[in-house]
Design a protein around this motif. Structure first.
Motif, PDB file in Angstrom:
ATOM      1  N   ARG A  47       0.831  -0.991   0.065  1.00 18.91           N
ATOM      2  CA  ARG A  47      -0.300  -0.170  -0.217  1.00 18.91           C
ATOM      3  C   ARG A  47       0.391   0.888   0.400  1.00 18.91           C
ATOM      4  N   ARG A  48       1.804   1.643  -1.017  1.00 14.11           N
ATOM      5  CA  ARG A  48       2.154   1.925  -0.657  1.00 14.11           C
ATOM      6  C   ARG A  48       2.379   3.588  -0.705  1.00 14.11           C
ATOM      7  N   LEU A  49       0.911   4.354  -1.480  1.00  8.70           N
ATOM      8  CA  LEU A  49       0.729   5.371  -1.418  1.00  8.70           C
ATOM      9  C   LEU A  49       0.216   5.736  -0.484  1.00  8.70           C
ATOM     10  N   SER A  50      -0.940   4.960   0.564  1.00  8.98           N
ATOM     11  CA  SER A  50      -0.701   5.554   1.771  1.00  8.98           C
ATOM     12  C   SER A  50      -0.199   5.084   2.227  1.00  8.98           C
ATOM     13  N   THR A  51       1.296   4.754   2.453  1.00  5.25           N
ATOM     14  CA  THR A  51       1.972   4.232   3.255  1.00  5.25           C
ATOM     15  C   THR A  51       2.943   5.522   3.162  1.00  5.25           C
ATOM     16  N   GLY A  52       3.353   5.812   2.118  1.00  5.93           N
ATOM     17  CA  GLY A  52       4.106   7.586   1.938  1.00  5.93           C
ATOM     18  C   GLY A  52       3.419   8.985   2.255  1.00  5.93           C
ATOM     19  N   LEU A  53       2.188   8.448   2.023  1.00  8.58           N
ATOM     20  CA  LEU A  53       1.462  10.248   2.264  1.00  8.58           C
ATOM     21  C   LEU A  53       1.891  10.148   3.633  1.00  8.58           C
ATOM     22  N   ILE A  67      -5.554   6.513  10.849  1.00  8.26           N
ATOM     23  CA  ILE A  67      -6.548   6.804   9.447  1.00  8.26           C
ATOM     24  C   ILE A  67      -5.517   5.658   8.665  1.00  8.26           C
ATOM     25  N   THR A  68      -4.611   6.000   8.149  1.00 10.07           N
ATOM     26  CA  THR A  68      -4.264   4.926   7.663  1.00 10.07           C
ATOM     27  C   THR A  68      -4.147   3.822   8.275  1.00 10.07           C
TER      28      THR A  68
END
Length: 385
Positions: A14-20, A273-274
């Protein structure tokens, strides 16, 4: 115990949510670390002006050289003490100095307050950390000035060979001083009598006395303050400059930490939230873990481990970004001296460790509730999801 490799793969999946989330945590950690580095930079810049073997004499009841006055006779008597160091010519290293504020123009029409120090013959010798990096020292009886290195180029004429104008007089610049990054680099030095005459000061504002050893400082201070002939306040030069930094450093530290606290609430919510999203999208997966034998505390620890990894990554990102600020130079007004000082961000191992722990703590707090929810899932409900 669920293997840590499983958690890292889950975060990478879940790279996108992890990165944000990491970027949000990193931003808060950056503010937190930068504020601490800034406050430390102010303290370091001002305390670097103090030598542990020097004693500053002020009028009793004052905390700053600007509002002080020292009688010449008192300085003359104290400079004959056996503990006072001497120059190679045999002169006592004691100097009365005039300290005033000078308003110098900036490009664009604004002005900056700068400390001007009127020096005596032994002022430079009494401060080994201050050295001339170019030109020469001002000659006694003239309007010549030497600039601190951080003042060069800050105002029109502020270069060696240039001229400054203040107190309705012209002051040629004949040298540039370095002070190992200390407060003297934000000052201009001139002859004490000429500077005092230009500002209507009849005597020295303060005095600096260099002793033969730092071990003699406490005894000298007690002797000065116990002598009924003098109304003087004596303190080590290190303590004096440390005191000059206290108000500004405390203000920046309190304001910055308050901003960091407010930001951290948002970052914790982001992490929460993540992690809730991670748990919601993996209910069946978590149920399978329980079905193959992992206990509730193992699932709890697994989700908390992912939160901690997010926090560590955010802490590292924020700390590295704050570390890059060490090359930024800042000038601001010191509330206690009303003069501008130049300083930079001063990273320390303690600050970097605190930033990393702060990021990890935010990650753990953000992951606590999602982890509890994951641990409470029943196997059947999870597998049906």
């Amino acid at each position: 115990m669920v293997p840590l490799y499983y958690n890292t793969r889950s975060l990478w999946g879940r790279r996108l949510s992890t990165g944000l989330t990491v970027m949000g945590l990193g931003l808060v950690v950056f503010v937190f670390a930068a504020v601490l580095m800034l406050a430390r930079g102010i303290e370091a810049a001002l305390s670097a002006g103090g030598d542990p073997g020097n004693v500053v004499l002020l009028r009793e009841g004052t905390d700053s050289e600007l509002g002080s006055f020292v009688e010449r006779n008192a300085l003359r008597v104290l400079s004959t003490g056996p503990e006072v160091a001497t120059s190679v010519e045999g002169e006592p290293l004691a100097a009365g100095e005039v300290v005033v504020l000078v308003a110098l123009p900036r490009d664009g029409g604004s002005v900056m307050n700068t400390t001007a120090r009127g020096i005596s013959a032994q002022s430079l010798a009494a401060r080994p950390t201050v050295r001339l990096v170019s030109g020469r020292m001002p000659r006694p009886g003239t309007n010549e000035v030497a600039l601190g290195a951080s003042l060069v180029g800050r105002t029109p004429g502020a270069t060696e060979g240039g001229t400054l104008r203040f107190a309705q007089q012209v002051w040629p610049v004949v040298g540039v001083l370095s002070a190992e990054g200390g407060a003297f680099e934000s000052e201009l030095w001139a002859d004490a009598r000429r500077l005092g005459s230009a500002f209507g000061r009849d005597g020295p504002s303060s005095a600096i006395v260099r002793l033969r050893s730092p071990a003699l400082v406490d005894g000298f201070i007690r002797r000065v303050e116990a002598d009924p002939r003098f109304t003087l306040k004596a303190q080590s030069e290190s303590d004096y400059w440390e005191g000059q930094a206290t108000a500004l450093a405390t203000f920046i530290r309190v304001l910055g930490l308050f901003v960091s606290f407010v930001f951290s609430m948002g970052a914790i919510l982001g992490a929460m939230i993540t992690m809730y999203a991670q748990v919601a999208s993996r209910i069946a997966e978590l149920g399978m873990l329980r079905a193959v034998g992992f206990r509730r505390r193992g699932v709890l620890a697994s989700v908390m481990a992912e939160s901690a990894l997010l926090g560590v990554a955010g802490g590292l990102l924020g700390a590295l970004a704050a570390l890059a600020m060490r090359w930024v130079d800042i000038r601001t007004l010191n509330f206690q001296t009303f003069a501008e000082v130049s300083f930079g961000f001063a990273p320390t191992p303690g600050i970097l460790l605190a930033a990393l722990l702060f990021g990890t703590g935010m990650g753990l707090l953000g992951g606590l509730l999602p982890a509890l929810r994951a641990a409470r899932l029943s196997i059947l409900d999870a597998l049906r999801a």
